[in-house]
Scaffold this active site. Structure first.
Site, short mmCIF file in Angstrom:
data_model
loop_
_atom_site.label_atom_id
_atom_site.label_comp_id
_atom_site.label_asym_id
_atom_site.label_seq_id
_atom_site.Cartn_x
_atom_site.Cartn_y
_atom_site.Cartn_z
N HIS A 1 3.89 17.29 -26.84
CA HIS A 1 3.35 15.84 -26.57
C HIS A 1 2.15 15.07 -27.13
CE1 HIS A 1 6.72 16.14 -23.46
NE2 HIS A 1 6.54 15.07 -22.98
N LYS B 1 10.45 22.87 -13.53
CA LYS B 1 9.41 21.62 -13.01
C LYS B 1 9.05 21.76 -11.60
CE LYS B 1 7.82 17.24 -13.97
NZ LYS B 1 8.03 15.95 -14.59
N GLU C 1 13.34 17.70 -24.15
CA GLU C 1 12.62 17.96 -22.87
C GLU C 1 13.39 19.45 -22.55
OE1 GLU C 1 9.96 16.65 -22.09
OE2 GLU C 1 10.12 14.39 -22.84
N HIS D 1 3.25 12.29 -29.65
CA HIS D 1 2.61 10.98 -28.95
C HIS D 1 1.73 10.37 -30.06
CE1 HIS D 1 0.26 8.28 -26.50
NE2 HIS D 1 1.39 8.27 -25.67
N ARG E 1 0.86 -1.34 0.04
CA ARG E 1 -0.05 -0.04 0.11
C ARG E 1 0.84 1.35 -0.04
NH1 ARG E 1 -3.28 -3.03 3.58
NH2 ARG E 1 -5.05 -4.00 2.33
N ARG F 1 0.32 22.41 -14.73
CA ARG F 1 1.22 21.34 -15.04
C ARG F 1 1.02 20.83 -16.43
NH1 ARG F 1 3.27 16.27 -11.10
NH2 ARG F 1 4.66 15.27 -12.63
N ASN G 1 3.40 19.27 -21.23
CA ASN G 1 3.07 18.62 -22.18
C ASN G 1 3.27 18.92 -23.64
OD1 ASN G 1 2.46 16.15 -20.59
ND2 ASN G 1 0.31 17.05 -20.20
N GLU H 1 -1.88 17.94 -11.62
CA GLU H 1 -2.28 18.18 -13.50
C GLU H 1 -3.66 18.97 -13.27
OE1 GLU H 1 0.12 16.32 -16.31
OE2 GLU H 1 -1.50 16.61 -17.73
N LYS I 1 5.22 11.40 -11.02
CA LYS I 1 4.20 10.72 -11.97
C LYS I 1 5.00 9.39 -12.33
CE LYS I 1 1.78 13.96 -14.95
NZ LYS I 1 1.72 14.32 -16.25
N HIS J 1 10.91 8.56 -27.86
CA HIS J 1 10.02 9.54 -27.11
C HIS J 1 10.53 11.01 -27.23
CE1 HIS J 1 7.10 11.47 -24.44
NE2 HIS J 1 8.04 11.82 -23.58
P1 NAD Z 1 15.29 4.40 -20.56
O1 NAD Z 1 14.96 4.60 -19.28
O2 NAD Z 1 14.68 3.44 -21.41
O3 NAD Z 1 16.59 4.92 -20.91
C1 NAD Z 1 17.14 4.95 -22.15
C2 NAD Z 1 18.23 3.90 -22.52
O4 NAD Z 1 19.33 4.49 -21.74
C3 NAD Z 1 18.27 2.60 -22.00
O5 NAD Z 1 18.43 1.54 -22.84
C4 NAD Z 1 19.00 2.50 -20.61
O6 NAD Z 1 19.30 1.40 -20.41
C5 NAD Z 1 19.97 3.48 -21.16
N1 NAD Z 1 20.67 4.08 -20.16
C6 NAD Z 1 20.25 4.85 -18.86
N2 NAD Z 1 21.13 5.35 -18.20
C7 NAD Z 1 22.44 5.31 -18.98
C8 NAD Z 1 23.64 5.78 -18.68
N3 NAD Z 1 23.99 6.62 -17.60
N4 NAD Z 1 24.76 5.25 -19.62
C9 NAD Z 1 24.24 4.56 -20.54
N5 NAD Z 1 23.02 3.88 -20.90
C10 NAD Z 1 21.91 4.29 -20.02
O7 NAD Z 1 14.53 5.95 -21.40
P2 NAD Z 1 14.29 7.38 -20.79
O8 NAD Z 1 14.44 8.11 -21.85
O9 NAD Z 1 15.12 7.49 -19.56
O10 NAD Z 1 12.75 7.54 -20.24
C11 NAD Z 1 11.77 7.23 -21.14
C12 NAD Z 1 10.68 6.94 -20.10
O11 NAD Z 1 10.28 8.04 -19.28
C13 NAD Z 1 9.26 6.59 -20.84
O12 NAD Z 1 8.81 5.38 -20.51
C14 NAD Z 1 8.49 7.98 -20.65
O13 NAD Z 1 7.05 7.59 -20.74
C15 NAD Z 1 9.09 7.91 -19.20
N6 NAD Z 1 8.68 9.43 -18.84
C16 NAD Z 1 8.20 9.72 -17.55
C17 NAD Z 1 7.97 11.10 -17.28
C18 NAD Z 1 7.29 11.26 -15.76
O14 NAD Z 1 7.05 12.28 -15.39
N7 NAD Z 1 7.05 10.37 -14.94
C19 NAD Z 1 8.27 12.29 -18.02
C20 NAD Z 1 8.89 12.03 -19.28
C21 NAD Z 1 9.10 10.72 -19.61
N1 GLY Z 2 6.24 14.94 -17.86
C1 GLY Z 2 5.02 15.71 -17.54
C2 GLY Z 2 4.80 15.93 -16.16
O1 GLY Z 2 5.86 15.45 -15.19
O2 GLY Z 2 3.80 16.43 -15.97
#
Ligand code: NAD
Ligand code: GLY
Length: 370
Positions: free
Chosen positions: A249, A228, A186, A253, A122, A242, A246, A238, A144, A267
């Site tokens: 996006h 942020k 971003e 998207h 939980r 917030r 996006n 949001e 998020k 992305h």
């Molecule tokens: P990811 O976590 O898949 O990382 C990208 C690649 O880089 C992976 O293959 C990983 O193994 C590699 N990697 C990570 N750190 C590394 C390092 N220091 N050195 C070498 N390789 C490394 O992708 P991302 O772009 O970090 O994140 C994308 C995800 O984030 C998506 O799922 C998206 O939906 C999510 N996201 C969430 C929010 C939020 O507010 N929660 C905001 C934007 C994106």
């Molecule tokens: N990445 C968008 C948010 O955190 O609201």
């Protein structure tokens, strides 16, 4: 350390610490949060191989029993199956509700481990140690958390704020250039949505930030986190402002969905393209001057990001399919399209109930199929 930014949520403030070498000091920084010297460090195989031992060593050096939980890299891990596997590993470690988990990785690990923390027994606390530029400037801050389903990305999730974020700029040295560029989309987004001065600074500093030049990188990460943190503190769930985060996006998207969320268009690349499209659409609607759209497009292209549909593998896409995707967007309400549009660089706003007719014409003009 280059500094710290506080996410000033009432009753639950937390710090985002930014600097080089923070991982080596992680034991000292995390220990005060822990009720017992015990934690699980969730990381993907790539990050585990590159940086896992350093982090585990730093935690263990402070007497913390740090257990590695390694998941496969890639978006597929952010799934019900990935979540079930992770929760099972955490249960096997016998973490209790007073423990913390550490999410050490990019947005995939941060979102997955954060969501597991939100529901494990939980809800338990967690620490984010983001290892991609995207995660440092965006996903690790703001709470998020989510997994994907076959019906779409990030559809199952929770708001669950971390207790601490450690953004170690040094780990970005091993990040592939393409991932660095994705995170930079971003970064540009923050300037485009709300800080024209920051955007102008980025125009002059793109190659230094992408080249991991210490001062430029620290400056850019810090400014994004400040922006942020300010937005999240004002509108955690949001309900309003917030949604500005996006920018790019909704278009992005839809194109990402059309390419199947794979390697063809990552992305961050979709966000870069989406920002350029949001500016051009705003010009078409008479909201924004054409010269601002040109400037935004130039900066996005200078980073190596796509700005036109024709650059995306799989082009041309159907306009109606893109619009159908946009209607599935989490921002869409009762089927009405919501976009983040712009009046100028640094001045974005949320536009609800956007008329699909000019949108369709715009997409066709952009190269989509009628
Ligand atoms: P990811 O976590 O898949 O990382 C990208 C690649 O880089 C992976 O293959 C990983 O193994 C590699 N990697 C990570 N750190 C590394 C390092 N220091 N050195 C070498 N390789 C490394 O992708 P991302 O772009 O970090 O994140 C994308 C995800 O984030 C998506 O799922 C998206 O939906 C999510 N996201 C969430 C929010 C939020 O507010 N929660 C905001 C934007 C994106
Ligand atoms: N990445 C968008 C948010 O955190 O609201």
């Amino acid at each position: 350390m280059s500094g710290a930014v506080t996410v000033a949520l009432a009753g639950r403030p937390y710090e985002v610490r930014i600097g080089r070498g923070l991982i080596d000091d992680a034991g000292r920084q995390v220990k005060p949060l822990l009720k017992r010297p015990f934690t699980a460090v969730v990381m993907d195989r790539t990050v585990a191989d590159l940086h896992g031992e350093r982090l585990l060593g730093a935690l263990r050096g402070e007497g913390i029993a740090a257990h590695a939980v390694v998941v496969p890299p890639g978006e597929e891990t952010k799934s019900f199956a990935g979540l079930a596997g992770l929760c099972d590993d955490l249960l096997a470690l016998e973490l209790d509700r007073s423990d913390h988990i550490v999410a050490f990785g990019g947005g995939v690990v941060g979102d997955l481990a954060g969501f597991a923390a939100a529901i494990f027994k939980r809800g338990i606390d967690f620490v984010q140690i983001p290892t991609t530029l995207l995660a440092q400037v965006d996903s690790s801050v703001g709470g998020k958390t989510a997994i994907d389903t076959a019906r779409g990305k990030n559809l199952i999730g929770a708001f669950h704020q971390p207790r601490l974020v450690l953004a170690d700029l040094g780990v970005l040295d091993t990040l592939p250039d393409r991932e660095m560029v994705c995170g930079y989309a971003e970064v540009l987004k923050y300037g485009l949505l709300g800080d024209a001065e920051f955007f102008a600074g980025l125009e002059a500093a793109t190659s230094r930030v992408l080249g991991r030049g210490d001062d430029a990188l620290a400056w850019a990460v810090r400014r994004c986190v400040e922006m942020k943190a300010g937005i999240v503190a004002e509108d955690e769930r949001e309900g309003g402002r917030r949604a500005l985060l996006n920018l790019g996006h909704t278009f992005g998207h839809a194109v990402e969905a059309a390419t199947g969320f794979g390697e063809a268009l990552k992305h961050g690349e979709a966000v870069g393209l989406g920002c350029a499209m949001a500016f051009r659409f705003s010009v078409l609607l008479g909201l924004c001057a054409g010269q601002d759209a040109t400037r935004a497009e130039r900066a996005i292209a200078a980073a190596g990001l796509p700005t036109r549909l024709a650059e995306v593998p799989g082009h041309p896409f159907g306009a109606d399919a893109l619009i159908a995707s946009m209607a599935q967007d989490k921002k869409a309400q009762a089927g009405a399209l919501t976009f983040v549009l712009v009046r100028a660089i640094g001045d974005a706003f949320v536009a609800k109930g956007v008329d699909p007719a000019p949108l369709r014409d715009f997409l066709i003009d952009e190269g989509a199929l009628p």
